[in-house]
Every structure is written in C-alpha cells, then in structure tokens.
Design an enzyme around this catalytic site. Structure first.
Site, PDB file in Angstrom:
ATOM      1  CE  LYS A   1      -3.515   2.838   0.710  1.00 36.12           C
ATOM      2  NZ  LYS A   1      -4.424   3.172  -0.418  1.00 36.12           N
TER       3      LYS A   1
ATOM      4  CB  CYS B   1      -2.835   9.595  -4.234  1.00 33.64           C
ATOM      5  SG  CYS B   1      -4.185   9.484  -3.030  1.00 33.64           S
TER       6      CYS B   1
END
Ligand code: DHB
Length: 311
Positions: free
Chosen positions: A45, A131
């Site tokens: 992650k 992101c």
C-alpha cells in the site's frame, strides 16, 4: 506449456501478474496472502512517512461494473512496509517485491525516498504520482512542472530501481508532454493506470461513499479501454529502457493478454482482486496461458507490444 515469466528492472518474476497498489496490501497478513498465491510479486500500500487512518467510511464500494474509492491514503507508515520487505529479503532472497510510496508534500516524498535509498532494500520502488483522494491535494502527475522537479531532484540522490504510478491521461498532447518529461529521467518503469479520478456512483438518490460527497476513483471494467490506451501510448513514446506495467480492468486472461499486447511487461489486478480474492491470480494465469497456447505463443515476448493496427 506457455510461460508467464517476465522481467522488470532486470529482476525476474515467474508470473507477470500481481496486485495493484491499494488492494490486498495494507497489512502483512494481506501481503502474505498475495505472496503465497500464484502472483509473481506484490506491491505494498502506498506509504507515507507516518501511519494514516485515511478518510471516513464507507470509502470503498464494489459496483456492478467495477469499483469506486476514496480511501485517503490509509497506511501503516513507511517503516512498517520497509521492515517487512527487509525481513522477506532474508527469508526469500530469490524473489523481488515492490514498495509504493508518496509524501504528503514534495519534501516528505524526498524524505521517504532517502529513507529507502539509505536502507538495505534491494527491491523496486514505485513512486505514486497519482493519488486522487486526499482533499486539497491535486494529483502530481497532472502537473508536468512539479513532476519534472520531483523526478529531477529524486534522481540526484536515488540510484535504486524506481518507477512511477500514473493516472490516466485523456489527450494525445498530454501523452506527448508526459512522455517527454519521463524520457528525461532514468526511470525503470511507468505503471498505467491508477483509477480514473473523481467519478461518482449513485444508488437511488444518494452517492455510495462518504468522503468528498461521493467523488472517488473509478476502477474495474469501466477503465480497461482507458488503461489499454495509456499503456500503448507510453509504450510507443518511452525509451525502451522504461518498461510499462499495465493496470486497469483486468478480470480475465483475455484482459491481461490485451495489456501485454499493448506493451505491458507486468500486469496488475486491483478491483477484481478485491472482489474475488487471491484465487484471481490462478484463474487469470490459466486463461492467459490458454490464449497463448491456442495462438502458439510460448512466452510474453512473442506478442508483447505487437498490437495490430487497421492499415
Ligand atoms: C489512494 C488511492 C489511490 O488511487 C492512490 O493511488 C493512493 C491512495 C487512497 O485513497 O488511499
């Protein structure tokens, strides 16, 4: 029997399939599941310097044609992932894994990259420039000047294998401009694509995720055409030393085949992995091998990048 063996940054992988960052990779337990599956590797992650709780729930939803998420970068902090990767290097030195990271600011990104540079990590680093879900923080890769500056500064001190995770681009001029920036740097790969940012899914009269009043990154079937176009656009434009990782809309062997045909050397599975669990790697592998066998292809190089045009 066709082989799914591949190489990224000079490292070999028995299987070209792996998870996409964000799915099945937040904790060591999840990463161990992927490691022990048919996947050729895993990526952790996207990590920040400090652990983060992320956005309020519900923040991920599977929907009929894919998924929507606004997780907000929940993660355990860089040290958690780095410690695990360093321990794996001892117990399984023959395999290579990916570490994903990005800072909450350019300064923090450099702090993270310096931490990796000064560590014993021998794997591959993926810098996430895409992101879409932190309120007030635009996607870095949509700003070519900032991207150029961050990469230029990073390669001043970082000499381990480094690639970048990209958002989808939607204009030919943007493919050209982005490729020009990337070609100036010793990147080992670009990963196309992250979710299509800031979509919306509605049920009855309401959005389905809480953060950002329902705006979230779209994955799954919705995004395969965009993903394939981005993989191929960068395959056409980047120096051959910069490989492509294909991500977006992979549920079947046929989907993985198409990514490789467009030029991908490795293929990541996000939404389908979330929906189906790690058995998806075996299923997609079998499907991909069946297509290769039928066409007489023995290895990925036999068809990688060999997309046909209509005259
Ligand atoms: C998150 C989502 C992304 O698409 C990404 O690249 C990084 C983080 C998130 O919301 O956690």
């Amino acid at each position: 029997m066709p082989s799914l063996r591949t190489q990224i940054a000079g490292f070999s992988f028995d299987n070209c399939l792996m998870n996409a960052a964000g799915v099945a990779c937040m904790t060591v337990e999840e990463l161990e599941e992927v490691r022990q599956s048919a996947a050729g590797s895993f990526v952790t992650k996207t990590a920040t310097l400090e652990a983060r709780a992320g956005n309020p729930e519900p923040r991920y939803r599977d929907v009929p044609l894919g998924s929507i998420n606004s997780m907000g970068l929940p993660n355990q902090g860089i040290d958690y992932y780095l410690d695990y990767l360093l321990s794996l290097q001892e117990s399984q030195p023959e395999r290579t894994f990916f570490l994903s990271l990005v800072g909450m600011s350019p300064d923090e990104t450099h702090t993270l990259l310096k931490k990796v540079q000064n560590s014993g990590f021998k794997g591959i680093t993926e810098l996430n420039l895409s992101c879409p879900n932190v309120p007030g923080k635009p996607q870095i890769a949509y700003d070519f000047e900032t991207t150029e500056r961050i990469l230029g500064e990073a390669f001043g001190y970082f000499d381990k294998p480094l690639g970048i995770k990209l958002p989808p681009y939607f204009d030919i001029v943007h493919f050209d401009q982005a490729a020009e920036v990337f070609n100036r740097h010793p990147l080992k790969f670009v990963n196309c694509v992250n979710s299509i940012g800031n979509g919306m899914y509605i049920e009855d009269e309401s959005v389905v995720i809480r953060p950002k009043n329902g705006f979230g990154g779209i994955g799954g079937e919705y995004i395969k055409p965009t993903a394939l176009a981005n993989v191929h656009a960068f395959y056409q434009r980047l120096n051959p030393s910069i490989q492509i990782i294909g991500t977006g809309g992979v549920y079947t062997g046929r989907d993985a085949f198409e990514h490789i045909l467009c030029g991908a050397s490795m293929v990541q599975i996000g939404t389908a992995l979330h929906q189906q669990g790690v058995e998806v790697f075996e299923r997609v592998s079998l499907g991909l091998k069946a297509i290769m066998a039928k066409k007489g292809y023995e290895k990925l190089e036999d068809f990688k990048g060999k997309l046909k045009y209509l005259g």
